[in-house]
Design a protein around this motif. Structure first.
Motif, PDB file in Angstrom:
ATOM      1  N   LEU A   1       0.847  -1.196   0.000  1.00 19.42           N
ATOM      2  CA  LEU A   1       0.000   0.000   0.000  1.00 19.42           C
ATOM      3  C   LEU A   1       0.884   1.249   0.000  1.00 19.42           C
ATOM      4  O   LEU A   1       1.820   1.359   0.779  1.00 19.42           O
ATOM      5  N   GLY A   2       0.573   2.185  -0.870  1.00 21.51           N
ATOM      6  CA  GLY A   2       1.372   3.398  -0.987  1.00 21.51           C
ATOM      7  C   GLY A   2       2.412   3.335  -2.076  1.00 21.51           C
ATOM      8  O   GLY A   2       3.182   4.296  -2.259  1.00 21.51           O
ATOM      9  N   ALA A   3       2.453   2.210  -2.830  1.00 22.12           N
ATOM     10  CA  ALA A   3       3.405   2.109  -3.927  1.00 22.12           C
ATOM     11  C   ALA A   3       3.080   3.136  -4.996  1.00 22.12           C
ATOM     12  O   ALA A   3       1.907   3.466  -5.223  1.00 22.12           O
ATOM     13  N   PRO A   4       4.090   3.680  -5.677  1.00 24.37           N
ATOM     14  CA  PRO A   4       3.825   4.695  -6.708  1.00 24.37           C
ATOM     15  C   PRO A   4       2.851   4.174  -7.758  1.00 24.37           C
ATOM     16  O   PRO A   4       3.010   3.082  -8.299  1.00 24.37           O
ATOM     17  N   GLY A   5       1.834   4.959  -8.040  1.00 29.33           N
ATOM     18  CA  GLY A   5       0.851   4.579  -9.044  1.00 29.33           C
ATOM     19  C   GLY A   5      -0.229   3.642  -8.549  1.00 29.33           C
ATOM     20  O   GLY A   5      -1.147   3.300  -9.306  1.00 29.33           O
ATOM     21  N   GLY A   6      -0.149   3.206  -7.295  1.00 25.68           N
ATOM     22  CA  GLY A   6      -1.127   2.268  -6.765  1.00 25.68           C
ATOM     23  C   GLY A   6      -2.418   2.949  -6.345  1.00 25.68           C
ATOM     24  O   GLY A   6      -2.479   4.165  -6.144  1.00 25.68           O
ATOM     25  N   MET A   7      -3.462   2.141  -6.195  1.00 26.89           N
ATOM     26  CA  MET A   7      -4.766   2.659  -5.763  1.00 26.89           C
ATOM     27  C   MET A   7      -4.705   3.078  -4.294  1.00 26.89           C
ATOM     28  O   MET A   7      -3.938   2.520  -3.513  1.00 26.89           O
ATOM     29  N   LYS A   8      -5.533   4.035  -3.946  1.00 23.24           N
ATOM     30  CA  LYS A   8      -5.644   4.461  -2.560  1.00 23.24           C
ATOM     31  C   LYS A   8      -6.554   3.502  -1.799  1.00 23.24           C
ATOM     32  O   LYS A   8      -7.402   2.818  -2.376  1.00 23.24           O
ATOM     33  N   LEU A   9      -6.383   3.485  -0.487  1.00 24.06           N
ATOM     34  CA  LEU A   9      -7.117   2.536   0.341  1.00 24.06           C
ATOM     35  C   LEU A   9      -8.636   2.663   0.207  1.00 24.06           C
ATOM     36  O   LEU A   9      -9.329   1.639   0.103  1.00 24.06           O
ATOM     37  N   PRO A  10      -9.228   3.861   0.199  1.00 22.52           N
ATOM     38  CA  PRO A  10     -10.695   3.938   0.067  1.00 22.52           C
ATOM     39  C   PRO A  10     -11.214   3.274  -1.207  1.00 22.52           C
ATOM     40  O   PRO A  10     -12.261   2.615  -1.197  1.00 22.52           O
ATOM     41  N   LEU A  11     -10.482   3.425  -2.321  1.00 17.04           N
ATOM     42  CA  LEU A  11     -10.904   2.786  -3.565  1.00 17.04           C
ATOM     43  C   LEU A  11     -10.778   1.271  -3.487  1.00 17.04           C
ATOM     44  O   LEU A  11     -11.614   0.532  -4.034  1.00 17.04           O
ATOM     45  N   ILE A  12      -9.741   0.808  -2.804  1.00 16.73           N
ATOM     46  CA  ILE A  12      -9.560  -0.637  -2.649  1.00 16.73           C
ATOM     47  C   ILE A  12     -10.686  -1.222  -1.810  1.00 16.73           C
ATOM     48  O   ILE A  12     -11.249  -2.271  -2.135  1.00 16.73           O
ATOM     49  N   ILE A  13     -11.041  -0.524  -0.732  1.00 16.57           N
ATOM     50  CA  ILE A  13     -12.141  -0.990   0.121  1.00 16.57           C
ATOM     51  C   ILE A  13     -13.448  -1.008  -0.671  1.00 16.57           C
ATOM     52  O   ILE A  13     -14.243  -1.954  -0.568  1.00 16.57           O
ATOM     53  N   GLU A  14     -13.650   0.001  -1.483  1.00 14.92           N
ATOM     54  CA  GLU A  14     -14.864   0.044  -2.301  1.00 14.92           C
ATOM     55  C   GLU A  14     -14.891  -1.112  -3.293  1.00 14.92           C
ATOM     56  O   GLU A  14     -15.927  -1.750  -3.511  1.00 14.92           O
ATOM     57  N   GLY A  15     -13.743  -1.420  -3.900  1.00 13.54           N
ATOM     58  CA  GLY A  15     -13.685  -2.511  -4.865  1.00 13.54           C
ATOM     59  C   GLY A  15     -13.891  -3.872  -4.231  1.00 13.54           C
ATOM     60  O   GLY A  15     -14.560  -4.745  -4.802  1.00 13.54           O
ATOM     61  N   LEU A  16     -13.317  -4.063  -3.039  1.00 14.07           N
ATOM     62  CA  LEU A  16     -13.462  -5.345  -2.340  1.00 14.07           C
ATOM     63  C   LEU A  16     -14.822  -5.486  -1.681  1.00 14.07           C
ATOM     64  O   LEU A  16     -15.304  -6.603  -1.475  1.00 14.07           O
ATOM     65  N   GLY A  17     -15.408  -4.359  -1.321  1.00 13.31           N
ATOM     66  CA  GLY A  17     -16.632  -4.411  -0.538  1.00 13.31           C
ATOM     67  C   GLY A  17     -16.366  -4.616   0.938  1.00 13.31           C
ATOM     68  O   GLY A  17     -17.286  -4.869   1.719  1.00 13.31           O
ATOM     69  N   ARG A  18     -15.119  -4.497   1.342  1.00 15.62           N
ATOM     70  CA  ARG A  18     -14.719  -4.676   2.737  1.00 15.62           C
ATOM     71  C   ARG A  18     -13.293  -4.170   2.901  1.00 15.62           C
ATOM     72  O   ARG A  18     -12.582  -3.951   1.912  1.00 15.62           O
TER      73      ARG A  18
END
Length: 406
Positions: free
Chosen positions: A328-345
């Motif tokens: 998490l935090g790698a250059p160009g990576g998704m932010k945590l809120p978007l990841i949570i939205e994509g996973l649904g958790r």
């Protein structure tokens, strides 16, 4: 009938039919971490459950005016006289209740007193994990649930959602961190071609793993001891470096025979599993007590993490995969809120990007976990989640914890 006897009757009582007026499971826990572990470990039964914040004394006050649930889970941590608190609880419960207890004491004598004298059905020492909650409390909450009885050590499968997400790196350092607790650890790399565990640990391996998987009749404990390469201390690596033109043909009997031997000779078996798994590798997933899915902070990783989770639950319906977001935090990576939205958790464990530690250590064939405080800190939640142990390896693990983890 004394309060203690009333509670003791619950130990052998069959759970009565579901009553519309009775809660299926009522839990009183004192902290958020325990609540999360109970929710994850009993995910399949939480539809009819209630979790409240409090201890056994809170439960006694509440149940003095409410119907007794079919299953009652209470927390006795921090209570000066837990036996007295449980006796007070028994006085307000019906005798057919099943009582599950969590607490902060690890003495074997205390465990025996709860189980034998008070009739408590099961006791788990904190910190809780989804694994021990599922294994020890699950069959008591839903007795009809069919679970495979596993003898010997537990199998931890680390599976990457996609190539390059860091699953092998986490498997290697998880094994190293476990070895630091003086346990006998086996790291099994099932990437027969192109595996990198031996390279990361600067260890030479032979062709014994392929033989073990293809010709199980030749494999016995002595064979496994000879093919397992010593990494450090009590950590052994079982891996292969077959050429790309090779065509290994593992048999279902071979992989299960090897796992049976490893589980009898090591306290923990960490498996680095390819994804998607072959038919014989799915047997490993079915035998795993703790499946871990590692994915990166990208759209394809999020998609494949959910697909891998569904695959694991289809192979082993009683499993609750641990989702680990790596880098998490790698250059160009998704932010945590978007990841949570994509996973649904929210991911169960989050490991930050550590570009200054891991690549250099892997290229030099060094175990970076021993030198990197950042990596140890990042892996600490995963270690606690799996084994319920803290990363302070100077503390000697209790006998009770060892018994309950088996």
């Amino acid at each position: 009938m004394t309060p203690a006897n009333a509670l003791a009757l619950a130990r052998g009582a069959a759970i009565p039919p579901i009553d519309a007026d009775r809660t299926a499971l009522l839990a009183f826990v004192a902290d958020e971490e325990s609540e999360a572990a109970i929710q994850a470990g009993l995910a399949d039964t939480m539809a009819g459950a209630q979790i409240r914040r409090g201890t056994a004394r809170t439960a006694a006050r509440f149940l003095a005016n409410e119907a007794t649930p079919r299953v009652l889970l209470v927390d006795i941590s921090g209570i000066e006289d837990p036996i007295s608190a449980l006796n007070e609880l028994a006085a307000v419960c019906t005798p057919d209740v099943r009582v599950l207890v969590v607490g902060d004491r690890s003495e074997v004598s205390f465990y025996r007193e709860l189980i034998r004298d008070l009739g408590v059905d099961e006791y788990i020492y904190k910190p809780l994990t989804r694994s021990n909650v599922s294994a020890l409390f699950g069959p008591l909450v839903v007795p009809s649930t069919e679970k495979t009885v596993q003898r010997g050590s537990q199998i931890i499968v680390v599976c990457g959602a996609r190539g390059g997400c860091g699953a092998t790196t986490l498997a290697v350092h998880l094994a190293l961190q476990l070895e630091a607790t003086k346990g006998h650890i086996a790291l099994l790399d099932l990437h027969l071609r192109g595996g990198t565990t031996a390279m990361m640990l600067a260890t030479k391996v032979g062709n014994g793993l392929r033989v073990a998987l293809e010709e199980p009749e030749r494999v016995d404990p002595l064979f496994v001891d000879r093919m397992a390469a010593t990494v450090q201390g009590r950590l052994r690596l079982i891996a292969a470096e077959e050429p790309f033109e090779a065509q290994p043909e593992p048999s279902p009997e071979g992989v299960m025979h090897l796992l049976d031997i490893l589980r009898q000779r090591f306290s923990h078996v960490v498996v680095d599993l390819p994804n998607p798994p072959s038919p014989y590798e799915r047997q490993v997933l079915a035998a795993a007590r703790i499946p871990i899915v590692v994915f990166g902070p990208d759209l394809a990783g999020v998609r494949d993490a959910e697909a891998t989770r569904k695959l694991i639950t289809s192979v082993s319906p009683n499993s609750q995969p641990i989702l680990v977001l790596n880098r998490l935090g790698a250059p160009g990576g998704m932010k945590l809120p978007l990841i949570i939205e994509g996973l649904g958790r929210r991911p169960d464990v989050i490991v930050p990007d550590l570009p200054r530690h891991l690549p250099r250590a892997a290229n030099l064939g060094q175990a970076s976990g021993a030198a990197s405080a950042s990596l140890r800190k990042a892996l600490a939640p995963l270690t606690r989640e799996i084994f319920g142990m803290r990363t302070d390896t100077s503390a000697r693990p209790s006998i009770l914890r060892w018994l309950l983890a088996r």
